[in-house]
Design a protein around this motif. Sequence first.
Motif, PDB file in Angstrom:
ATOM      1  N   PHE A   1     -40.394 -24.178 -11.396  1.00 13.10           N
ATOM      2  CA  PHE A   1     -39.081 -23.121 -11.932  1.00 13.10           C
ATOM      3  C   PHE A   1     -39.797 -21.786 -12.156  1.00 13.10           C
ATOM      4  O   PHE A   1     -40.290 -21.231 -13.228  1.00 13.10           O
ATOM      5  N   ALA A   2     -40.410 -20.998 -11.073  1.00 14.38           N
ATOM      6  CA  ALA A   2     -40.876 -19.932 -11.147  1.00 14.38           C
ATOM      7  C   ALA A   2     -40.183 -18.811 -11.868  1.00 14.38           C
ATOM      8  O   ALA A   2     -39.250 -18.586 -11.851  1.00 14.38           O
ATOM      9  N   GLN A   3     -41.030 -18.593 -12.973  1.00 19.38           N
ATOM     10  CA  GLN A   3     -40.738 -17.192 -13.908  1.00 19.38           C
ATOM     11  C   GLN A   3     -41.890 -16.720 -14.815  1.00 19.38           C
ATOM     12  O   GLN A   3     -42.651 -17.586 -15.052  1.00 19.38           O
ATOM     13  N   PRO A   4     -41.555 -15.639 -15.282  1.00 16.49           N
ATOM     14  CA  PRO A   4     -42.734 -15.245 -16.367  1.00 16.49           C
ATOM     15  C   PRO A   4     -42.402 -15.477 -17.630  1.00 16.49           C
ATOM     16  O   PRO A   4     -41.293 -15.918 -18.021  1.00 16.49           O
TER      17      PRO A   4
ATOM     18  N   ASN B   1     -38.197 -22.611 -23.448  1.00 15.53           N
ATOM     19  CA  ASN B   1     -37.811 -22.760 -22.110  1.00 15.53           C
ATOM     20  C   ASN B   1     -38.783 -23.701 -21.519  1.00 15.53           C
ATOM     21  O   ASN B   1     -38.334 -24.498 -20.526  1.00 15.53           O
TER      22      ASN B   1
ATOM     23  N   MET C   1     -38.266 -27.174 -19.255  1.00 20.47           N
ATOM     24  CA  MET C   1     -38.578 -27.259 -17.833  1.00 20.47           C
ATOM     25  C   MET C   1     -38.958 -28.571 -17.612  1.00 20.47           C
ATOM     26  O   MET C   1     -38.819 -29.279 -16.753  1.00 20.47           O
TER      27      MET C   1
ATOM     28  N   ARG D   1     -36.496 -30.971 -17.156  1.00 17.71           N
ATOM     29  CA  ARG D   1     -35.698 -31.106 -16.086  1.00 17.71           C
ATOM     30  C   ARG D   1     -36.609 -31.187 -14.844  1.00 17.71           C
ATOM     31  O   ARG D   1     -36.128 -31.110 -13.719  1.00 17.71           O
TER      32      ARG D   1
END
Lengths: 462, 462
Positions: free
Chosen positions: B108-111, B230, B234, B237
């Motif tokens: 789930f790519a994100q900073p 968050n 992840m 999920r």
Amino acid sequence: MDFFRTFAAPVALVALAINPAEADAQATGSTNPQAERALSEDTIAYDFVEGITTEVGPRQAGTEAEARGRVWAERWLTANDFTNVADEPFMMDTWVRGEEEAEIVSPFAQPLAIAALGNSASTGPDGITAEVVYFPTYAALQAAPEGSLAGKIAFISHAMSPTQDGSQYGFAGPARWTGPSLAASKGAVATVIRSVGTDYHRNPHTGGTTFAEGVEPIPAGALSLPDADNLIRMFERANGRAITMKLVLTPRLLGETQSGNVVGEIVGRDPSLPPVLLACHLDSWDLGTGAFDDAAGCGIVAAAAKHVAEAGQPLRTIRVLFAGAEETGLWGSKAYAAAHADEPIAVALESDFGADRIWRFDSNFTESNPDLYRRIAAAVAPFGVAPSAEVATGGADINIARERGTAIIDLQQDGTRYFDLHHTPDDTLDKIDPAQLRQNVAVWTAVTAILANEPRPIKPSE
Amino acid sequence: MDFFRTFAAPVALVALAINPAEADAQATGSTNPQAERALSEDTIAYDFVEGITTEVGPRQAGTEAEARGRVWAERWLTANDFTNVADEPFMMDTWVRGEEEAEIVSPFAQPLAIAALGNSASTGPDGITAEVVYFPTYAALQAAPEGSLAGKIAFISHAMSPTQDGSQYGFAGPARWTGPSLAASKGAVATVIRSVGTDYHRNPHTGGTTFAEGVEPIPAGALSLPDADNLIRMFERANGRAITMKLVLTPRLLGETQSGNVVGEIVGRDPSLPPVLLACHLDSWDLGTGAFDDAAGCGIVAAAAKHVAEAGQPLRTIRVLFAGAEETGLWGSKAYAAAHADEPIAVALESDFGADRIWRFDSNFTESNPDLYRRIAAAVAPFGVAPSAEVATGGADINIARERGTAIIDLQQDGTRYFDLHHTPDDTLDKIDPAQLRQNVAVWTAVTAILANEPRPIKPSE
């Protein structure tokens, strides 16, 4: 949401066509079981926001992150029984953030929290060091003589109060929308603004700025409110000494990249009737995960469409439009209008003001469709939503409807804390209040159910 | 404040030696006019905080910013009629922050928002990319088999609730204090922790971490609470897929640099009597401007000393100690103890827990000096400060007193929102509530007035 038209546009007042006593008489309880159940049980909207903020995160327009957001949304719509799900691509000009640092060099050396504004020019990696000139208001900047900012960094401050209707966005917004362009036209080499926001955290509020025709873009950034206040105190304590700032902002223009609008439908029993268009935007600014702005809006409209379908196939098609690239210039809204120029729309609604409670209902057909207006008012009254004398104008993602003179409804959300979060790193899932979000979905469900089952054309008032 | 001893130390309970009825009988109003006036009018403490946060800003231990803070404080003390003002230098090992970035690479790519912990090793500029292993608690990490984290990034989460007495710092703090060392000892290549904090903003809480003897330091950072949540979502999920994180932390060790303790005195009528020592720390973490932690403490103790002097020269000298380099290892406290090893101290107090209201009063001489204890209890009762059965242990900056068995008073401040701000960028002037700060100064004034005019030795209870 970004589009300032909503708050900047003059709003004509019309006589309120509803008899409040009549509405009250009907408002002994919701007559829509799906809306009633959504009020206590809806999880669709929250799950949508949780899913996309966790699995995708920030979705800046024109980037691969936005593209992943569209893939996610298409999958979600398909899994949730929407049909005619599609990603309608369009091209756009894309700006992306780079390094960003601001520091006072003298006389009170310290770093300041800053974020570049969309369309900001780059300072180059070595930055710009220059004297800061302080303008307490946008009007003060307007009054500055031509050429007076040559070689200077303009600091534009302003006061902004939280408002339920969000109206102070129109009051304070010009500092961001056109302040950097105005400062550049007077010679400024860069601009820093007090964030257009109402919170006191070290999270600057980004957002787009626009440089006027013929004005060369300059570097432009927003300071957090604590930093803007600190800078003002420095001016009070400097005793006439120059305040010098070093600014490093290295955003880049990627040129043309692809974005897209995601659409999906609950097909109605009579597909020949114009559809009900429910819009939001799927892109977000890059700093947060875009929970309030505007995953919530997409979750709300999708949840409402699903709840209406639970009662059986509606008469009209309900189309959801998850617009792309709203934040950086309404690219998706324009692309949708162009791509669907020949398709009629019965009525359009947009959700793009967070996830809090709906408290007011406006339409642009109060006088022309008094019966429909009364039915809608009665349906939302049990949820604490009052009618108003305002004329609905819609938001950025339903430009197609506004331009055509289509019927529009605005379900006004409580924006008291919206500008605490708007365009900041703090726009994250934890800010969603599930109880307020459920009320929001319930109201949308009640209204959409009426509109999607309305057999007659809905003509706006003249 | 950083020192965890305050909350980690076992606290012995003693019988409460005060008769509450007697305290109440005296508590019909403050008997100290200076304290009474401070309650409604004090501006000294606020002005101190405003001045140093505006004119100096962050004051990280061992850096030139801390040195500017000492110059500022010396000038302030001199301008405010303190005497024997001095900067007492000492050497320390200094760590400074570099670049810091965390991002989920897959699925789930994100900073993610991260800040390096003090003493973190560097990942090098190219960073570390590795699978993340999630530990919901420190105990779960303790239970992990030796070697089981080889090549992995440990993510240590924990729950932490706001508490008035700050006691959950002792409960959640180990995740930061020793979590990275424990993870390293089991093979981890890096550690990220859920910030030891209670707010939901994208501002990670930094703070020192300690690597045990023989454990090679690894990169270690804190995620903001929204980011930690968050990341947990992840894991929920990911359906068993590995979660991969890229971490770039490039802090540096500067080697030995100079810090210092700033001292100043209100000299008493009888300088042969041991002084009353009022301590705070002048350094701050680098992310905020150190308003709550701990400019406020220095403003409070200095304001109290000045208010006491307004009533005429006190019997004993009041010495204020603005300690250096507290946050990064109590360097100033240790240096002060070494430099002043031969000087007696009558009683010591420290202010290092924000700027909110004082609600409780502890001493370590309740049984040995019941009369003095009763007089102090009566003096603070009009301000809503209750006596307690706790034994005062003091804070990090008065180690000298604790080690020697000196009399100590703890004026307990309301810490409910302290860990919203602690060690974050949000520790800025705007968080100071002037009304609560004035109450705080009033209580310190009332207590200091009694202590500085106490002719007898103040022996702690056995």
